[in-house]
Enzyme design. Structure first.
Site, PDB file in Angstrom:
ATOM      1  N   GLN A 199       0.826  -1.210   0.000  1.00 18.82           N
ATOM      2  CA  GLN A 199       0.000   0.000   0.000  1.00 18.82           C
ATOM      3  C   GLN A 199       0.862   1.263   0.000  1.00 18.82           C
ATOM      4  OE1 GLN A 199      -3.090  -0.131  -0.579  1.00 18.82           O
ATOM      5  NE2 GLN A 199      -3.599  -2.241  -0.072  1.00 18.82           N
ATOM      6  N   LYS A 222      -1.851  -3.089  -7.522  1.00 16.85           N
ATOM      7  CA  LYS A 222      -2.272  -1.960  -6.668  1.00 16.85           C
ATOM      8  C   LYS A 222      -1.567  -0.681  -7.098  1.00 16.85           C
ATOM      9  CE  LYS A 222      -2.896  -5.158  -2.858  1.00 16.85           C
ATOM     10  NZ  LYS A 222      -4.318  -5.225  -2.546  1.00 16.85           N
ATOM     11  N   CYS A 359      -8.700  -8.943   4.886  1.00 20.18           N
ATOM     12  CA  CYS A 359      -7.586  -9.878   5.124  1.00 20.18           C
ATOM     13  C   CYS A 359      -6.731  -9.426   6.302  1.00 20.18           C
ATOM     14  CB  CYS A 359      -6.709 -10.047   3.884  1.00 20.18           C
ATOM     15  SG  CYS A 359      -7.594 -10.704   2.480  1.00 20.18           S
TER      16      CYS A 359
HETATM   17  C1  LIG Z   1      -0.820  -4.515   2.891  1.00 17.12           C
HETATM   18  C2  LIG Z   1      -1.035  -5.647   1.930  1.00 17.12           C
HETATM   19  N1  LIG Z   1      -0.165  -6.668   1.935  1.00 17.12           N
HETATM   20  C3  LIG Z   1      -0.295  -7.709   1.097  1.00 17.12           C
HETATM   21  C4  LIG Z   1      -1.342  -7.792   0.231  1.00 17.12           C
HETATM   22  C5  LIG Z   1      -1.435  -8.963  -0.690  1.00 17.12           C
HETATM   23  O1  LIG Z   1      -1.307  -8.551  -2.012  1.00 17.12           O
HETATM   24  P1  LIG Z   1      -1.575  -9.585  -3.203  1.00 17.12           P
HETATM   25  O2  LIG Z   1      -2.926 -10.182  -2.948  1.00 17.12           O
HETATM   26  O3  LIG Z   1      -1.544  -8.721  -4.431  1.00 17.12           O
HETATM   27  O4  LIG Z   1      -0.471 -10.581  -3.168  1.00 17.12           O
HETATM   28  C6  LIG Z   1      -2.288  -6.770   0.201  1.00 17.12           C
HETATM   29  C7  LIG Z   1      -3.472  -6.861  -0.674  1.00 17.12           C
HETATM   30  O5  LIG Z   1      -4.558  -6.462  -0.307  1.00 17.12           O
HETATM   31  C8  LIG Z   1      -2.120  -5.659   1.064  1.00 17.12           C
HETATM   32  O6  LIG Z   1      -2.981  -4.643   1.059  1.00 17.12           O
END
Ligand SMILES: Cc1ncc(COP(=O)(O)O)c(C=O)c1O
Length: 401
Positions: A199, A222, A359
């Site tokens: 983020q 993102k 999550c």
């Molecule tokens: C802070 C953070 N870490 C890790 C992730 C995991 O990212 P990805 O699902 O693209 O591997 C996210 C996704 O929402 C996130 O916001």
């Protein structure tokens, strides 16, 4: 309107997926600018070929583009060499890669330190490692305004700690950690620092060397780039000492049935045909945000988050989470209304937010709610999106009394 309005007003037009939609779910995934869509179309069209293997000109050209993308990523976070950039599927894969390679050097008695606001992708890989190695996991608390409590984190560190792993910016709260301070504290006890930068990279300039991190992980989608591509950065000396991860083509030097030798990093960690077009699209996304300027994006998102917080605070029965200086992400809950109902009503008003635990279930426990409603901003948003959000919230209030 702030000084950035003219920039962002034109930015909305860069995104064919938006039109007059108030898209406030950038923390889940960002919409794609035409420049990224064009780069992907061209890489799958007239430029397409495999990399690293072909003896024909198209393949050599594509290899150059792929490696240029690695270089773009290195410059984007100020890595000291493109060889420190490993292309992965995303932050989740990056953290699992570290846990399953570097982490396998840990043993019972070693400890790692996380924080209460981590995304599951920076919790579960370490639990899997704990099950395999017998390490212990400690968890740093949060301050009253939901930042990582850096005083407490420092006080918890001991020489048994081998790793600190924290989010640079919380995906739920927008709180920003003082990574340089955490790096100094980790290094003082001989621990390494892994930063989940998912983020942070879309909304602020990141300089991994200035931060003092040892590992830095993020996802392309993102950052206005494609899904299925992301970056694990690790300091060169650490990466070179790490054992291979997945085995297969590309990551080897020589193979016989008796013995295989492995390519140096980063190739050693990129088994199989890579996500060639993903890397090209990611580089286009990095060029896109760099041209706007990460400082400008940061200021713009903080401005929008600031107005949203100030106005939402006036709604009685609404609880705001996170610090006042949130970087582009605002989470809230309304008494007697499930966040999913907020999300559904806002959708009817043309506003897309995320509702759920994001999550981050351990963080929900700290906040004392099962879920929150979350509005997150991007380069295409402006004050009209905040106004629409507030109109939608007023409608939620009318419906639920
Ligand atoms: C802070 C953070 N870490 C890790 C992730 C995991 O990212 P990805 O699902 O693209 O591997 C996210 C996704 O929402 C996130 O916001």
């Amino acid at each position: 309107m702030n000084a950035l309005a003219p920039i962002t007003a034109s930015r909305r037009a860069d995104f064919p997926g938006i039109a007059d939609w108030s898209y406030l779910d950038t923390a889940a995934t960002a919409q794609k600018p035409q420049a990224v869509i064009d780069a992907i179309a061209s890489a799958y069209g007239p430029e397409y070929a495999t990399v690293h293997r072909g003896v024909y000109a198209r393949s050599a050209a594509m290899t150059e583009r792929f490696e240029a993308a690695r270089n773009t990523a290195a410059c984007f976070i100020n890595a000291s060499s493109p060889n420190e950039i490993v292309f992965v599927r995303g932050a989740t894969e990056a953290i699992n890669l570290v846990a399953q390679t570097w982490g396998m050097g840990l043993k019972a008695g070693d400890r790692i330190l996380l924080s209460r606001l981590e995304h599951h992708s920076n919790i579960v890989p370490w639990q899997l490692l704990r099950d395999r190695t017998g390490i212990e996991i400690d968890v740093a608390p949060l301050t009253a305004d939901h930042r990582i409590d850096e005083d407490a984190l420092e006080a918890m560190l001991t020489p048994a700690h081998r790793l600190v792993a924290v989010a640079h910016v919380s995906n739920v709260l927008g709180s920003v950690a003082d990574i340089a301070r955490i790096a100094r504290a980790a290094h003082a006890v001989g621990a390494k620092l892994l930063v989940d930068g998912c983020q942070a990279v879309p909304r602020m300039g990141v300089d991994v060397q200035a931060l003092g991190a040892d590992f830095y992980a993020f996802s392309g989608h993102k950052l206005y780039g494609p899904t299925g591509i992301g970056v694990l950065w690790a300091r060169g000396d650490i990466l070179l000492a790490m054992p291979p991860w997945q085995g297969g083509g590309s990551m080897i030097e020589t193979v016989t049935f008796e013995k295989t030798t492995y390519a140096p990093a980063p190739t050693r960690f990129e088994a199989g045909t890579p996500h060639i077009v993903g890397a090209v699209g990611l580089a286009a996304a990095m060029d896109y945000v760099s041209a706007i300027g990460l400082d400008a994006i940061d200021a713009h998102e903080r401005h929008l988050a600031g107005i949203a917080r100030a106005e939402l605070r006036k709604v009685n029965s609404l609880r705001l989470f996170g610090p006042e200086d949130s970087s582009g992400i605002v989470s809230f809950a309304m008494e007697g209304v499930h966040p999913h109902d907020i999300g559904t009503i806002l959708d009817e008003e043309g506003v897309a937010i995320r509702a759920g635990h994001h999550c981050a279930q351990p963080l929900m426990d700290v906040l004392g709610v099962p879920a929150t409603a979350r509005a997150s901003f991007g380069v295409y948003n402006d004050e009209s999106d905040v106004e629409r959000l507030l109109r939608g919230i007023a409608r939620v209030k009318r419906i639920f009394g």
